[in-house]
Write a protein that holds these residues in place. Structure first.
Motif, PDB file in Angstrom:
ATOM      1  N   TYR A 133      -3.768  41.647  43.655  1.00 27.74           N
ATOM      2  CA  TYR A 133      -3.894  40.220  43.947  1.00 27.74           C
ATOM      3  C   TYR A 133      -3.872  39.435  42.649  1.00 27.74           C
ATOM      4  O   TYR A 133      -4.722  39.645  41.775  1.00 27.74           O
ATOM      5  CB  TYR A 133      -5.201  39.945  44.706  1.00 27.74           C
ATOM      6  N   ARG A 134      -2.909  38.551  42.536  1.00 30.63           N
ATOM      7  CA  ARG A 134      -2.756  37.731  41.323  1.00 30.63           C
ATOM      8  C   ARG A 134      -3.640  36.489  41.455  1.00 30.63           C
ATOM      9  O   ARG A 134      -3.504  35.738  42.428  1.00 30.63           O
ATOM     10  CB  ARG A 134      -1.287  37.347  41.155  1.00 30.63           C
ATOM     11  N   VAL A 135      -4.522  36.285  40.478  1.00 34.42           N
ATOM     12  CA  VAL A 135      -5.512  35.210  40.550  1.00 34.42           C
ATOM     13  C   VAL A 135      -5.247  34.161  39.465  1.00 34.42           C
ATOM     14  O   VAL A 135      -5.201  34.484  38.272  1.00 34.42           O
ATOM     15  CB  VAL A 135      -6.942  35.764  40.378  1.00 34.42           C
ATOM     16  N   ASN A 136      -5.088  32.919  39.906  1.00 34.26           N
ATOM     17  CA  ASN A 136      -4.901  31.789  38.985  1.00 34.26           C
ATOM     18  C   ASN A 136      -3.805  32.041  37.945  1.00 34.26           C
ATOM     19  O   ASN A 136      -3.831  31.480  36.850  1.00 34.26           O
ATOM     20  CB  ASN A 136      -6.211  31.448  38.258  1.00 34.26           C
ATOM     21  N   ASP A 137      -2.879  32.945  38.286  1.00 35.02           N
ATOM     22  CA  ASP A 137      -1.793  33.336  37.368  1.00 35.02           C
ATOM     23  C   ASP A 137      -2.312  33.827  36.020  1.00 35.02           C
ATOM     24  O   ASP A 137      -1.603  33.786  35.014  1.00 35.02           O
ATOM     25  CB  ASP A 137      -0.808  32.167  37.146  1.00 35.02           C
TER      26      ASP A 137
END
Length: 195
Positions: free
Chosen positions: A65-69
């Motif tokens: 999961y990619r978070v806030n890039d």
């Protein structure tokens, strides 16, 4: 650290499917049915980001999961309890082991346990690996809302004893329903990834 944006970047059944290792990662590992997917949904303020099920073993892949890039949360397959074939379990074990041993950009590994139940021998084995690999030894004890408040410390003490944890501050009691300790975990994640 507030999650403003999160997306399922990659579902990986094989090492070759891992996303580029350009972002720091925090991984979550635990037995099947301890609430890893529910934790990720609750922590990220999304109801159905991670697939949940009443049947153990819903997560059969490594989910990135990619978070806030800026970093990733990584949900590893559950171990130990799921009612699947030996071949399937062997595949999950290989997936987990490859990630834990080969992924260079993982910054931390959290062990997730169910606060209601005594940690198993597999939990202890995983926790020992986490410590031996130089990680802090954080434990998230989910389903905090499912036990009486008067029993919470007793359950925390049992986790501490079984996993041989010296510092109780490494154990975070968490509820996916009430989001108890979400703010504390957000601060911890911020420290780990040095935003």
């Amino acid at each position: 650290m507030k999650i403003k944006k999160i997306e399922l970047e990659q579902v990986a059944g094989f090492k070759s499917q891992w996303p580029n290792d350009n972002l720091d990662e925090i991984a979550f590992v635990g037995r099947s049915n301890v609430g890893k997917s529910s934790f990720i949904n609750s922590f990220s303020n999304r109801k159905a980001l991670a697939k949940t099920s009443s049947k153990p073993g819903k997560t059969r892949t490594i989910n990135f999961y990619r978070v806030n890039d800026s970093f990733r949360l990584v949900d590893l397959p559950g171990y130990g309890f799921a009612n699947v074939s030996k071949a399937e379990k062997a595949k999950w074990d290989k997936l987990i082991n490859e990630y834990l041993h080969d992924r260079e950009n993982r910054k931390e590994v959290f062990l997730i346990v169910d606060i209601r139940h005594e940690p198993t021998a597999l939990d202890k084995q995983m926790y020992d690996w986490i410590i031996d690999s130089g990680f802090m030894g954080f434990v998230i004890a989910t389903k905090y809302d499912k036990i009486k408040k008067s029993q919470i410390q007793q359950h925390i003490n049992l986790i501490k004893k079984k996993l041989e944890i010296e510092d109780e501050g490494l154990i975070f009691a968490y509820s996916s329903e009430t989001k108890h300790n979400k703010d504390v975990l957000e601060e911890q994640v911020e420290v780990i990834i040095e935003i």
